[in-house]
Design a protein around this motif. Structure first.
Motif, PDB file in Angstrom:
ATOM      1  N   ALA A  74       0.820  -1.220   0.000  1.00  0.00           N
ATOM      2  CA  ALA A  74       0.000   0.000   0.000  1.00  0.00           C
ATOM      3  C   ALA A  74       0.849   1.264   0.000  1.00  0.00           C
ATOM      4  O   ALA A  74       0.486   2.276  -0.581  1.00  0.00           O
ATOM      5  N   GLY A  75       1.986   1.226   0.672  1.00  0.00           N
ATOM      6  CA  GLY A  75       2.841   2.407   0.737  1.00  0.00           C
ATOM      7  C   GLY A  75       2.364   3.404   1.774  1.00  0.00           C
ATOM      8  O   GLY A  75       1.362   3.184   2.473  1.00  0.00           O
ATOM      9  N   GLY A  93       4.812   3.755  10.961  1.00  0.00           N
ATOM     10  CA  GLY A  93       4.044   2.507  10.925  1.00  0.00           C
ATOM     11  C   GLY A  93       3.847   1.938   9.527  1.00  0.00           C
ATOM     12  O   GLY A  93       2.864   1.229   9.285  1.00  0.00           O
ATOM     13  N   ASP A  94       4.750   2.227   8.601  1.00  0.00           N
ATOM     14  CA  ASP A  94       4.647   1.670   7.249  1.00  0.00           C
ATOM     15  C   ASP A  94       4.975   0.173   7.321  1.00  0.00           C
ATOM     16  O   ASP A  94       6.139  -0.234   7.326  1.00  0.00           O
ATOM     17  N   ALA A  95       3.917  -0.644   7.370  1.00  0.00           N
ATOM     18  CA  ALA A  95       4.107  -2.086   7.584  1.00  0.00           C
ATOM     19  C   ALA A  95       4.811  -2.747   6.393  1.00  0.00           C
ATOM     20  O   ALA A  95       5.598  -3.677   6.572  1.00  0.00           O
ATOM     21  N   VAL A 151      10.986   6.355  10.621  1.00  0.00           N
ATOM     22  CA  VAL A 151      10.469   7.246   9.578  1.00  0.00           C
ATOM     23  C   VAL A 151      11.015   6.875   8.206  1.00  0.00           C
ATOM     24  O   VAL A 151      11.960   6.098   8.082  1.00  0.00           O
ATOM     25  N   GLY A 152      10.411   7.474   7.187  1.00  0.00           N
ATOM     26  CA  GLY A 152      10.816   7.230   5.806  1.00  0.00           C
ATOM     27  C   GLY A 152       9.678   6.590   5.049  1.00  0.00           C
ATOM     28  O   GLY A 152       9.508   5.368   5.118  1.00  0.00           O
ATOM     29  N   SER A 153       8.877   7.422   4.356  1.00  0.00           N
ATOM     30  CA  SER A 153       7.740   6.851   3.635  1.00  0.00           C
ATOM     31  C   SER A 153       8.203   6.299   2.284  1.00  0.00           C
ATOM     32  O   SER A 153       9.207   6.731   1.732  1.00  0.00           O
ATOM     33  N   VAL A 154       7.475   5.298   1.805  1.00  0.00           N
ATOM     34  CA  VAL A 154       7.749   4.719   0.482  1.00  0.00           C
ATOM     35  C   VAL A 154       6.412   4.649  -0.239  1.00  0.00           C
ATOM     36  O   VAL A 154       5.430   4.163   0.326  1.00  0.00           O
ATOM     37  N   SER A 155       6.370   5.122  -1.484  1.00  0.00           N
ATOM     38  CA  SER A 155       5.100   5.075  -2.204  1.00  0.00           C
ATOM     39  C   SER A 155       4.755   3.622  -2.544  1.00  0.00           C
ATOM     40  O   SER A 155       5.648   2.772  -2.679  1.00  0.00           O
ATOM     41  N   GLU A 199       7.377  -2.780  -6.358  1.00  0.00           N
ATOM     42  CA  GLU A 199       8.517  -3.064  -7.245  1.00  0.00           C
ATOM     43  C   GLU A 199       9.708  -3.628  -6.471  1.00  0.00           C
ATOM     44  O   GLU A 199      10.461  -4.449  -6.989  1.00  0.00           O
ATOM     45  N   LEU A 200       9.877  -3.188  -5.243  1.00  0.00           N
ATOM     46  CA  LEU A 200      10.996  -3.697  -4.440  1.00  0.00           C
ATOM     47  C   LEU A 200      10.757  -5.163  -4.062  1.00  0.00           C
ATOM     48  O   LEU A 200      11.683  -5.983  -4.101  1.00  0.00           O
TER      49      LEU A 200
END
Ligand SMILES: *Cc1c(COP(=O)(O)O)cnc(C)c1O
Length: 418
Positions: free
Chosen positions: A56-57, A64-66, A268-272, A278-279
């Motif tokens: 989801a990104g 909390g970016d699971a 921290v550090g969001s990823v779209s 893709e990763l």
């Protein structure tokens, strides 16, 4: 060979067929390693219960970016270590290595490199590259280097110098040098010697180009921290950018504090979402893509040797390096070979590479690269400084059928310049 779309002279087709026969047992070995690593990755995805929701990104701080944290856990399990930091905010492999070095070293500490001169882009980080502000040297961090022997690492010298060093640094790949690639037993011997001399030393390995080349990674052979680029092997040609650091939990956490900010670290550090997917997909494809690049290197080494050129390492060397150095005897042949690679690339095939000046080189350089990702060296590419002995460095190949056809075409173009 299939000549429906690309045609070659009869002689060259014959050489191609012989080469494919000759290297078949070697390719089978590469396939075996690929299968092992593919199942290891599948196992890690299952054990970590990767789900669609992990793609989801996030935005903003990325609290909390699971999906981001899950990806790190998947990498850690694949590399057989405690923790990992896998981020697109690493601009390159060099950036990830830089973050790790600044995370571990303090003013007055010594970095001991036991694999001779490091990869070019590290020189600026260490302070060996002339006037770059903010290098390790600028912060009062000392650098010492041990040359490799013809037999490999100088273990006696590592024991002697480890006493006063904070980290032992090893570069697994030969890069563009002519030394051998480090084997896992070399890494283990160096790590054991250094730890015996100095139990407080940390073993750091530049793992660029090394991922999935063998069935295990350096973290399973004495390395406490490994670092690499996602636009090489572990990104599978799909990751658009990024890097990773993996190893012992406390060390990875120190790196996270350096990457973002002390006190904030890996929280921290969001990823779209597009990128996160893709990763994951890139890692899933990584063993297959690495195998295609290794098969392409094996083919190119054998073919070019048959055609009378000097290609190193030799195809029988089980080095696991995807870079091949090919020495041509004239600048015209070098240019013809690079143009051949470019013209059979999936992207920018209609462009013609020409030698041009490049910062850091004393001569013109020619570069062939028709890649989906800018500068990706897991994709077939070739570059060469225009000076005697006219050596081209060729690497990568996402797909064996396409990449070996490009190599054959480049060879034909080169032969035609006689
Ligand atoms: C590619 C590479 C690096 C890092 O290079 P980037 O281009 O910054 O990703 C470092 N060390 C070695 C041995 C490499 O092959």
């Amino acid at each position: 060979m299939d000549t429906a779309f690309f045609k070659f002279s009869e002689e060259l087709q014959k050489v191609n067929d012989e080469v494919l026969c000759e290297i078949a047992p070697h390719l089978a070995k590469i396939e075996k390693t690929k299968e092992h690593n593919q199942l290891k990755i599948l196992h890690s995805f299952i054990q970590n219960r990767v789900a669609l929701t992990h793609f989801a990104g996030s935005t903003g701080y990325g609290y909390g970016d699971a999906g981001r944290d899950k990806l790190a856990a998947v990498f850690a399990r694949v590399f057989g270590c405690e923790d990992a930091l896998v981020r697109t905010s690493f601009a390159s492999g060099t950036h990830a290595l830089c973050v790790a070095l600044f995370a571990l070293l303090r003013p007055g500490d010594t970095m001991l490199c036991a694999t001779g001169r490091p990869y070019d882009t590290l020189l600026g980080v260490i302070g060996l590259g002339g006037k770059t502000g903010g290098s390790l040297a600028d912060f009062g961090i000392e650098y010492r280097e041990i040359q490799m022997l013809s037999s490999g690492l100088d273990i006696d010298e590592i024991s002697r110098q480890a006493q006063n060093a904070k980290i032992l640094y090893l570069q697994r790949s030969r890069g563009y040098s002519s030394r051998g690639t480090l084997r896992h037993e070399d890494i283990k011997a160096a790590a054991d010697a250094a730890k015996t001399a100095n139990p407080n030393i940390t073993i750091v390995v530049d793992n660029c180009y090394g991922e999935f080349v063998h069935k295990t990674e350096p973290t399973q052979h004495g390395a406490e921290l490994i670092i690499g680029s996602l636009i090489k092997n572990p990104g599978g040609g799909i990751a658009p950018t990024g890097g990773y650091i993996a190893g012992k939990k406390n060390l990875v956490e120190l790196c996270a504090q350096r990457l973002t900010a002390p006190g904030v670290g890996s929280e921290v550090g969001s990823v779209s979402g597009d990128v996160l997917r893709e990763l994951y997909l890139g890692l899933y494809f990584a063993p297959a893509v690495t195998a295609e690049a290794l098969k392409t290197a094996t083919y190119a080494r054998c073919l070019l040797t048959h055609l009378g050129l000097n290609a190193t390492p030799t195809w029988r060397d089980d080095t696991g390096d995807i870079i091949t150095a090919i020495t041509m005897d004239s600048p015209e042949k070098l240019v013809a070979f690079c143009k051949g690679i470019q013209n059979l690339s999936p992207v920018d095939s209609h462009l013609t590479p020409e030698p041009a000046p490049m910062p850091g080189y004393g001569c013109d350089v020619i570069m062939a690269s028709g890649s989906f990702t800018q500068g990706s060296s897991i994709e077939l590419s070739c570059d060469a400084p225009m000076r005697a002995p006219y050596t081209a460095y060729m690497q990568g190949g996402l797909n064996f059928a396409a990449a070996r056809t490009a190599v054959l075409h480049a060879a034909e173009r080169m032969l035609q310049t006689d």
